[in-house]
Design a protein around this motif. Structure first.
Motif, mmCIF file in Angstrom:
data_model
loop_
_atom_site.group_PDB
_atom_site.id
_atom_site.type_symbol
_atom_site.label_atom_id
_atom_site.label_comp_id
_atom_site.label_asym_id
_atom_site.label_seq_id
_atom_site.Cartn_x
_atom_site.Cartn_y
_atom_site.Cartn_z
ATOM 1 N N TYR A 151 0.819 -1.201 0.063
ATOM 2 C CA TYR A 151 0.137 -0.038 0.182
ATOM 3 C C TYR A 151 0.713 1.324 -0.067
ATOM 4 O O TYR A 151 1.147 1.918 0.742
ATOM 5 C CB TYR A 151 -0.986 -0.114 1.191
ATOM 6 C CG TYR A 151 -2.206 0.726 0.719
ATOM 7 C CD1 TYR A 151 -2.413 1.689 0.000
ATOM 8 C CD2 TYR A 151 -3.293 0.828 2.017
ATOM 9 C CE1 TYR A 151 -3.424 2.388 -0.116
ATOM 10 C CE2 TYR A 151 -4.382 1.570 1.666
ATOM 11 C CZ TYR A 151 -4.667 2.396 0.522
ATOM 12 O OH TYR A 151 -5.636 3.173 0.414
ATOM 13 N N GLN A 152 1.494 1.410 -1.133
ATOM 14 C CA GLN A 152 2.505 2.479 -1.256
ATOM 15 C C GLN A 152 1.883 3.995 -0.884
ATOM 16 O O GLN A 152 0.738 4.250 -0.989
ATOM 17 C CB GLN A 152 2.948 2.614 -2.620
ATOM 18 C CG GLN A 152 4.395 3.066 -2.984
ATOM 19 C CD GLN A 152 4.960 3.061 -4.431
ATOM 20 O OE1 GLN A 152 4.105 2.643 -5.299
ATOM 21 N NE2 GLN A 152 6.022 3.204 -4.551
ATOM 22 N N TYR A 153 2.740 4.452 -0.174
ATOM 23 C CA TYR A 153 2.661 5.822 0.271
ATOM 24 C C TYR A 153 1.756 5.954 1.471
ATOM 25 O O TYR A 153 1.922 6.554 2.575
ATOM 26 C CB TYR A 153 2.234 6.967 -0.834
ATOM 27 C CG TYR A 153 2.948 7.033 -1.912
ATOM 28 C CD1 TYR A 153 4.410 7.405 -1.732
ATOM 29 C CD2 TYR A 153 2.453 6.325 -3.138
ATOM 30 C CE1 TYR A 153 5.210 7.123 -2.899
ATOM 31 C CE2 TYR A 153 3.363 6.321 -4.179
ATOM 32 C CZ TYR A 153 4.870 6.899 -4.003
ATOM 33 O OH TYR A 153 5.581 6.773 -5.322
ATOM 34 N N VAL A 154 0.457 5.458 1.466
ATOM 35 C CA VAL A 154 -0.408 5.562 2.394
ATOM 36 C C VAL A 154 0.079 4.758 3.635
ATOM 37 O O VAL A 154 -0.186 5.251 4.809
ATOM 38 C CB VAL A 154 -1.900 4.733 2.150
ATOM 39 C CG1 VAL A 154 -2.792 4.487 3.351
ATOM 40 C CG2 VAL A 154 -2.249 5.659 1.057
ATOM 41 N N THR A 155 0.946 3.684 3.630
ATOM 42 C CA THR A 155 1.314 2.968 4.971
ATOM 43 C C THR A 155 2.847 3.530 5.035
ATOM 44 O O THR A 155 3.767 2.879 5.705
ATOM 45 C CB THR A 155 1.498 1.628 4.744
ATOM 46 O OG1 THR A 155 2.051 1.128 3.412
ATOM 47 C CG2 THR A 155 -0.080 0.895 4.728
ATOM 48 N N GLY A 156 3.331 4.825 4.671
ATOM 49 C CA GLY A 156 4.571 5.310 5.113
ATOM 50 C C GLY A 156 5.453 4.628 4.306
ATOM 51 O O GLY A 156 5.402 4.100 3.166
ATOM 52 N N ARG A 157 6.621 4.474 5.068
ATOM 53 C CA ARG A 157 7.860 3.746 4.267
ATOM 54 C C ARG A 157 7.417 2.181 4.174
ATOM 55 O O ARG A 157 8.242 1.669 3.440
ATOM 56 C CB ARG A 157 8.835 3.999 5.272
ATOM 57 C CG ARG A 157 10.270 3.588 4.381
ATOM 58 C CD ARG A 157 11.419 4.069 5.012
ATOM 59 N NE ARG A 157 12.647 3.562 4.348
ATOM 60 C CZ ARG A 157 13.885 4.085 4.849
ATOM 61 N NH1 ARG A 157 14.206 4.771 5.587
ATOM 62 N NH2 ARG A 157 14.806 3.498 4.134
ATOM 63 N N PHE A 158 6.618 1.486 4.989
ATOM 64 C CA PHE A 158 6.113 0.100 4.507
ATOM 65 C C PHE A 158 5.856 -0.154 3.281
ATOM 66 O O PHE A 158 6.646 -1.180 2.599
ATOM 67 C CB PHE A 158 5.007 -0.133 5.565
ATOM 68 C CG PHE A 158 5.528 -0.747 6.959
ATOM 69 C CD1 PHE A 158 6.356 -1.796 7.171
ATOM 70 C CD2 PHE A 158 5.202 0.216 8.117
ATOM 71 C CE1 PHE A 158 6.637 -2.229 8.560
ATOM 72 C CE2 PHE A 158 5.563 -0.277 9.328
ATOM 73 C CZ PHE A 158 6.347 -1.222 9.415
ATOM 74 N N GLY A 159 5.304 0.749 2.502
ATOM 75 C CA GLY A 159 4.655 0.128 1.358
ATOM 76 C C GLY A 159 5.287 0.244 0.240
ATOM 77 O O GLY A 159 5.896 1.425 -0.352
ATOM 78 N N LEU A 160 5.639 -0.810 -0.432
ATOM 79 C CA LEU A 160 6.771 -0.873 -1.649
ATOM 80 C C LEU A 160 5.755 -0.804 -3.003
ATOM 81 O O LEU A 160 4.458 -1.012 -2.827
ATOM 82 C CB LEU A 160 7.393 -2.285 -1.772
ATOM 83 C CG LEU A 160 8.327 -2.252 -0.622
ATOM 84 C CD1 LEU A 160 9.049 -3.630 -0.537
ATOM 85 C CD2 LEU A 160 9.300 -1.141 -0.718
ATOM 86 N N ASP A 161 6.349 -0.439 -4.265
ATOM 87 C CA ASP A 161 5.830 -0.559 -5.266
ATOM 88 C C ASP A 161 5.160 -1.922 -5.592
ATOM 89 O O ASP A 161 5.979 -2.952 -5.774
ATOM 90 C CB ASP A 161 6.413 -0.104 -6.295
ATOM 91 C CG ASP A 161 5.871 -0.203 -7.859
ATOM 92 O OD1 ASP A 161 5.911 -1.238 -8.394
ATOM 93 O OD2 ASP A 161 5.391 0.797 -8.328
ATOM 94 N N PRO A 162 3.727 -2.269 -5.999
ATOM 95 C CA PRO A 162 3.452 -3.652 -6.047
ATOM 96 C C PRO A 162 3.929 -4.469 -6.998
ATOM 97 O O PRO A 162 4.193 -5.799 -7.113
ATOM 98 C CB PRO A 162 1.944 -3.568 -6.173
ATOM 99 C CG PRO A 162 1.633 -1.783 -6.408
ATOM 100 C CD PRO A 162 2.662 -1.313 -6.060
ATOM 101 N N ASP A 163 4.133 -3.691 -8.230
ATOM 102 C CA ASP A 163 4.847 -4.527 -9.386
ATOM 103 C C ASP A 163 6.265 -4.877 -9.340
ATOM 104 O O ASP A 163 6.897 -5.820 -9.677
ATOM 105 C CB ASP A 163 4.893 -3.538 -10.831
ATOM 106 C CG ASP A 163 3.301 -3.662 -11.171
ATOM 107 O OD1 ASP A 163 2.641 -4.654 -10.857
ATOM 108 O OD2 ASP A 163 2.648 -2.988 -11.699
ATOM 109 N N MET A 164 7.099 -3.937 -8.385
ATOM 110 C CA MET A 164 8.587 -4.266 -8.071
ATOM 111 C C MET A 164 8.604 -5.610 -7.153
ATOM 112 O O MET A 164 9.272 -6.230 -7.326
ATOM 113 C CB MET A 164 9.036 -3.135 -7.207
ATOM 114 C CG MET A 164 10.481 -3.140 -6.985
ATOM 115 S SD MET A 164 11.075 -1.713 -6.254
ATOM 116 C CE MET A 164 10.272 -1.324 -4.815
ATOM 117 N N VAL A 165 7.704 -5.333 -6.332
ATOM 118 C CA VAL A 165 7.368 -6.725 -5.378
ATOM 119 C C VAL A 165 7.105 -8.047 -6.255
ATOM 120 O O VAL A 165 7.434 -9.059 -6.089
ATOM 121 C CB VAL A 165 6.618 -6.680 -4.229
ATOM 122 C CG1 VAL A 165 6.549 -7.691 -3.372
ATOM 123 C CG2 VAL A 165 7.136 -5.445 -3.317
#
Length: 428
Positions: A71-85
């Motif tokens: 959940y990129q941006y909304v979860t702060g630094r936790f959220g990674l780009d989903p397609d990168m993962v």
């Protein structure tokens, strides 16, 4: 002439392992209109518009990462780009564990799940705030911040996207509020008729064992009776207090009984993984059912992710955060870890294909290369040699096989594995 190109694509000559359909051997896989059209010992190259030689490679049902934070941006630094993962790491389906809540799920659908090339699903947070940076603001995860009715309604109304509920059973929360939050999370999952995925092992830090009479080693035995068949115990190999291995170095006595009544185990690799404790748990008979990479912006070095605006200055130093871990990582690296611990490749493949598909109650659509299924396919290199793998304690093991993603097909579309977070092989 029409028959000459009856397939759009053929993957030729790879070792196809599909536990769901009982296939393990050299096969050709044909794709037509985004679907698996044939899996045969030999398909004429002239029958396809495009032929890709994958001899010497593994051809698997599209990998399913059961523990992502996207959940990129909304979860702060936790959220990674989903397609990168996901697809750029050779993974076709990623389950976000607890990023969205009943309050933020519409944004997750609109801005993460819908635009991503990866098939993104979610285990909805039991907490109203979802997967915000709870190690900074733990009071957001109190019983007062759980709304059972609203979360059940959200999960039920969004079943195409929400496949489970995420909760946390860890000493920081127990020492503050006792077992109440876990009781509420279990009720949500029961009423929504989906699995509850439970984090075990210390997460939010102080207060630790002893505060308010709480003991990390009693959490498992108190939480497991709340759970139902199909619920998931996460982080079996954690190095943190409150996991499967107690402070005496012994497997907790309730684990086997939990497995016997149908509870499942997910590795949840990431920051909570220890080779040392994994060896102990495996020796005691704990074989994980599913395998999630558990990558996020704190344990995966991604240069384009800054410290979020609004983060307190005292938390900007990465050396001090509780999730420090791998610099670069991937689900296939986690698969390599499992093989290095002695779990056969064929069993590891089940952990990332047929088993998670069943956990999601989606075995009719995911985790298989059966003819007619959506053409989600992961193609991996099985590299032989001697390679160094390390965990977050900097404990190192030697791997003789290293799985590395080459590319995947997502609904028949080829996407190369070019993610910047993919680890580089380190020769022993």
């Amino acid at each position: 002439m029409a028959d000459a190109t009856r397939y759009d694509l053929v993957l030729k000559g790879g070792r196809v392992i599909c536990p769901a359909s009982g296939v393990d051997g050299v096969r050709d896989v044909a794709v037509k209109a985004g679907k698996i059209a044939a899996v045969e010992e030999a398909i004429l190259p002239s029958a396809a518009a495009e032929v890709v030689n994958v001899s010497g490679r593994l051809v698997l049902p599209g990998l399913i990462d059961t523990h992502g934070h996207v959940y990129q941006y909304v979860t702060g630094r936790f959220g990674l780009d989903p397609d990168m993962v996901g697809v750029r790491s050779g993974v076709t389906t990623v389950i976000d564990q607890g990023g969205p809540s009943c309050m933020t799920l519409p944004g997750f659908r609109k801005f993460i799940a819908e635009p991503s090339e990866t098939n993104v699903l979610a285990f909805l947070s039991a907490y109203l705030v979802g997967g915000l940076e709870g190690h900074f603001y733990p009071n957001l995860y109190s019983p007062d911040c759980v709304d059972i009715e609203a979360t059940v309604r959200s999960a039920t109304a969004n079943r195409d996207l929400v496949r489970g509920i995420k909760g946390h059973a860890e000493i920081g929360g127990f020492a503050r509020w006792g077992i109440k939050v876990m009781e509420m999370a279990a009720e949500i999952a029961r009423r929504a008729e989906v699995p509850l995925y439970v984090h075990f092992g210390q997460l939010w830090g102080l207060p630790e064992s002893g505060k308010n009479g709480e003991d990390a080693d009693t959490i498992l035995e108190r939480v497991i009776p709340l759970l139902k068949e199909g619920d998931v115990l996460a982080h079996p190999f954690t190095r943190h207090p409150g996991g499967f291995v107690n402070r005496e170095g012994e497997l907790h006595h309730v684990i086997q009984a939990a497995l016997d009544r149908g509870l499942k185990v997910d590795v949840g690799h990431g920051s909570h993984f220890s080779y040392r404790l994994a060896k102990q748990a495996l020796a005691a008979g704990v074989i994980p059912h599913t395998l999630g990479a558990d990558m996020h912006g704190y344990n995966t070095q991604v240069p384009e992710i800054p410290v979020p605006l609004g983060t307190p200055e005292e938390h900007e130093d990465d050396e001090n955060h509780p999730f420090k871990g791998q610099a670069r990582f991937s689900l296939t690296q986690a698969m390599s870890s499992m093989m290095t611990l002695g779990i056969p490749l064929e069993e590891v493949v089940k952990m990332v294909t047929s088993h998670p598909a069943k956990m999601l109650q989606m075995e009719d659509t995911l985790g298989s290369l059966a003819v007619g299924r959506t053409a989600d396919v992961s193609v991996l290199d099985d590299v032989r040699g001697r390679f160094v793998l390390r965990d977050n304690e900097d404990y190192r093991v030697i791997a003789e096989r290293l799985l590395q993603p080459a590319f995947c097909l997502r609904a028949g579309k080829r996407i190369d594995a070019d993610s910047p977070i993919l680890p580089q092989a380190i020769a022993a």
